[in-house]
Structures are given as structure tokens and as C-alpha cells.
Design an enzyme around this catalytic site. Structure first.
Site: not given
Length: 479
Positions: A34, A75, A219, A277
Site C-alpha cells: 500500500r 483537520r 474504504k 487498521t
């Protein structure tokens, strides 16, 4: 020869960029790498992909390349002194107009947050470690009270409990990164934070327009994705159970059940699924995983996931090779207890609509009931027949023999499938089958006296035309 069916995806980063380390990781069992487009330059990613392909070629097996797009950056900005400490009950402002944060406020990379929240909304910062409730919105300022305090540093992520932020799944950066993915001939392109099947279809259009034939990975990491899981899965080729952001938005206790549900739904729709994860998070700093992490990986295997993924463990951890080795061991052990017959009965439809599906299921049935069958070999152009075989959970290894580079790379994620290059230099079916037998013998997959189930399409070379199943005894033609 014991071979692992569940595939391992490893994220590349500073800890795994050196050729020697990457070679050791591939030897330890990495099937797909990845490339995280949240970090690094286009040149970095292209160089890493080239190195992966080189190492895979030297080992005579393909290693897939997954390009993971960053998606929207929801963020906070930066602080004057890089971090602050918030206490329960503190008042704090998320300010879209603030250039540099302090103890009272911090800026926002996501400038539209003030338009998307209202008093009473709960915001979770730094993967839920900091919890705030919105008390007022005044122009560019979101005034909050801290419910759960702690250290807050630069550029930490923001989630809204229960979801509801309107960020588009594909940013301008993502659209440029798709061009990089095309340049390095990505096998998989992962879309972060999709909210609908339309997001996946739009991404597919951009990927194809860039000249890239990559499979599209959705995802699942937004609360909004859960009510429309079916349409997202149907639109994608692969789904990733991205448990980090998803757990923050829906609550950690909901994630295990959702994981099982998503794996079940993906398999029912003949789609590939990656579980990701924090699978072996402790191995960022420790040479062995915790027992809880071992159980986590094993349970994903027992649920039927096609692949398990390492993130920071292999990208930035101290023990990238050991993390791959640990995941390999756990997968092998869990597969011993995998109740394939039970899952096979769940997946097997009463009637088939396609000839290639019928041939695949016939091969699975024969493999389960005829002794000495040691391998199923599928001579394939598109990989469709191999997909049916992979969904069946047969205990017999499936070897995908293909002359198509793109097909072989995409098959690196299919559970129980081992793709190998195979050139068909003749249209003589019998000669092709003999060559396939020799290929498996040369690789040590079979020996004299073993039975192989060979599937092939006629006329030779026609994509999607698998219509023949032949049972071959290895070495019989030499007598």
C-alpha cells in the site's frame, strides 16, 4: 507445502523503503503493498512501485500495488508551540480564520466546518482522544466546551460523532494523485471517505480517464456509508473495513459487528474485502504482537476476509519484517479452523446463471470429493472464473495461470488464489494443458500421481469463456 490463503497488505514508509527490508517483507509473505498518498511525493511512490515490481519479478510472483488516496483533510491547523493541553470543562474555539493556534483557539484546514455544525454537535479530535461539544457558531468560529481533555498537537483529525460532515470524497489533490497512480500502473486505487456508490463511480471514471485499469477500493470509514453499504459495495471492486475513522464516528463498540457484516455482504456480492487498521499496532515498538491483536487478525480470517492489512506497523515501525511474519503465522493457524464447508453451503446458489460459474463450482465439488486432488489450475484471461473459485472457500490451492499482467496483479488480493505468469504459445488445447501441468510441477505445487483440476475456455484465448473442466493425473503423459 503449507501455503497461506489470506493475503497480507503492507503499507510502505520510512521503515520499509530500503530494498533489503522490502525484499525481506516480500519473502515473509507480503502479497500487496500500500502506497499512502497522504505522505510522500509522486516520485517517491513511483520509485517504490518500480522497486516492488522488480523484487516480485525476481521471485517469479506478482506483488500488487495499492494506491491509497488521501481524501478530504478534516483537520485542525498548527499551534504556536506545536501542542497544548486541554482540560475537562475548558472553552476552546475552532477558528477557520486563525493562522496559528494557542491555548484558546486553533485554525482549521477544513474551512467549511462552521457551516456544517450547530450547537449540541459532538466533535472528536485525534481519533476520539479529545471530545468537545459545540456551544455556539459565530462566523468562522466554532465555540466548544471540552468534555474529555488531553494533549492536542498539530494537524490532528476531526470527526463528528454520528457523521454529517459534507466533505467530498475526492479532492483536487486526489485527482492529481490519480494521474500518479496511472503513471505507476496501480493495480488498486483506494477511495477515502466515500458516502455513496456515486462517489465510487466518479472515482472509476477519473481512474479510467487517466488510462489506468486499477480495481477500485472503497474504504468504509464514514457513518454516512453504513446505511448505503449495499450500493457502495456494488459500485466497488474491493472494500476496505477501515476501522480507525469508522470507529470514531460510530463508536468503538459498533465496529466488530460492522466488520463481520461488511465481510459477509462483500462475499455475498462476490467482492474482495480487506480488514485494516491497528491489527498489530503494538508491533510499531515491540517485536511480538499482543494476544488481543493475534485474536483480532484470527477473527478477521475466520470471518472470511480476503486480506488483512498492516499500516504504521510496516510503514514506520521498528519491526516491519517481524510484523509480516507474525501476521503470516496467525493467518496460517486461523485457517486450520476455518469452517469452509459451512461457508461454502451459504454461498452456493441453487442455480447458476453463467457457464464459467458452473465450471468453477463443479471444480470445487470435485476437489472436495475426489482424493488426491492437490490443485485447481485456472487458465484465465480476465480472472472472472478465478473469482468464482475464490468465493467457494475450497481447501485446494487455486493457481491462476495467465498471460495478462494486469489480471495477475489484481488476483494478488483474492483469498486462496496464487497468480503466475503463463504464456500460451499455441492454440492446441492438449499442449496448453500439458504446459500448465509442467508449470505447476516446476513450482513444486504438485508431483507425480497427484490430480489437478484444470479449467480452460474454448475457443482458446477468449476472455470470460471458461467452459471446460479436465481432471489430469500428474506425470501420466510421460508414461
Amino acid at each position: 507445502m503449507t501455503i497461506r490463503k489470506t493475503k497480507i497488505v503492507a503499507t510502505l514508509g520510512p521503515s520499509s523503503s530500503a530494498e533489503e527490508v522490502l525484499a525481506q517483507m516480500i519473502d515473509a509473505g507480503v502479497d500487496v503493498v500500500r502506497l499512502n498518498f497522504s505522505h510522500g511525493t509522486a516520485e517517491d511512490h513511483i520509485a517504490r512501485a518500480d522497486l516492488v515490481r522488480k523484487l516480485g519479478w525476481e521471485r517469479r510472483r506478482p506483488v500488487g500495488v495499492l494506491c491509497d488516496l488521501q481524501g478530504p483533510k478534516i483537520r485542525i491547523g498548527k499551534f504556536e508551540n506545536n501542542k497544548i493541553e486541554l482540560r475537562d470543562g475548558d472553552k476552546f474555539i475552532l477558528d477557520a480564520a486563525c493562522p496559528l493556534g494557542n491555548q484558546q483557539r486553533v485554525g482549521l484546514d477544513y474551512k467549511t466546518l462552521p457551516q456544517e455544525v450547530e450547537p449540541g454537535a459532538v466533535l472528536l479530535l485525534d481519533d476520539g482522544r479529545i471530545v468537545m461539544t459545540v456551544v455556539a457558531v459565530k462566523g468562522p468560529e466554532v465555540h466548544c466546551v471540552v468534555n474529555v481533555g488531553g494533549m492536542l498537537s498539530n494537524n490532528k483529525g476531526i470527526n463528528r460523532k454520528g457523521g454529517g460532515l459534507a466533505a467530498e470524497a475526492l479532492t483536487d489533490k486526489d485527482k492529481e494523485d490519480i494521474k500518479t497512480a496511472a503513471a505507476l500502473e496501480a493495480d488498486f486505487v483506494a477511495i477515502s471517505f466515500p458516502r455513496s456508490g456515486a462517489d465510487i463511480e466518479y472515482a472509476r471514471q477519473l481512474v479510467r480517464a487517466a488510462g489506468c485499469q486499477a480495481s477500485i477500493v472503497a474504504k468504509i470509514e464514514r457513518a454516512e456509508a453504513i446505511p448505503v453499504l449495499e450500493e457502495i459495495i456494488d459500485a466497488a471492486d474491493v472494500i476496505m473495513v477501515a476501522r480507525g475513522d469508522l470507529g470514531v464516528e460510530v463508536g468503538d463498540a459498533a465496529v466488530p459487528g460492522l466488520q463481520k457484516r461488511m465481510i459477509r455482504m462483500a462475499r455475498a456480492r462476490n467482492k474482495i474485502v480487506i480488514t485494516a487498521t491497528q491489527m498489530m499496532e503494538s508491533m510499531i515498538t515491540n517485536p511480538i504482537p499482543t494476544r488481543a491483536e493475534v485474536s483480532d487478525v484470527a477473527n478477521a480470517v475466520l470471518d472470511g476476509t480476503d486480506a488483512v492489512m498492516l499500516s504504521a506497523e510496516s510503514a514506520a515501525g521498528k519491526y516491519p519484517v517481524e510484523a509480516v511474519e507474525a501476521m503470516h503465522r496467525v493467518c496460517l493457524e486461523a485457517e486450520k479452523d476455518y469452517d469452509s464447508q459451512h461457508l461454502q453451503e451459504q454461498r452456493m446458489p441453487r442455480q447458476f446463471e453463467r457457464i464459467d460459474q458452473s465450471i468453477a463450482m463443479a471444480a470445487v465439488h470435485v476437489a472436495a470429493h475426489l482424493s488426491k486432488v492437490k490443485a485447481i489450475a485456472s487458465l484465465t484471461q480476465s480472472g472472472t472464473s478465478v473469482m468464482w473459485l475464490s468465493r467457494s472457500n475450497t481447501q485446494v490451492p487455486i493457481y491462476a495461470l495467465s498471460s495478462e499482467k494486469v489480471t495477475r496483479r489484481k488476483l494478488t488480493l483474492f483469498r486462496g488464489v496464487y497468480p503466475y505468469p503463463f504464456e500460451q504459445n499455441t492454440e492446441d488445447r492438449d499442449q496448453i494443458l500439458l504446459d500448465a501441468e509442467e508449470e505447476l510441477r516446476m513450482r513444486g505445487a504438485v508431483k507425480d500421481g497427484d490430480l489437478i483440476l484444470l479449467t480452460i475456455g474454448e475457443p482458446i484465448g477468449k476472455s470470460g469463456g471458461t467452459n471446460t473442466l479436465k481432471i489430469v493425473k500428474v506425470g501420466e503423459h510421460l508414461k
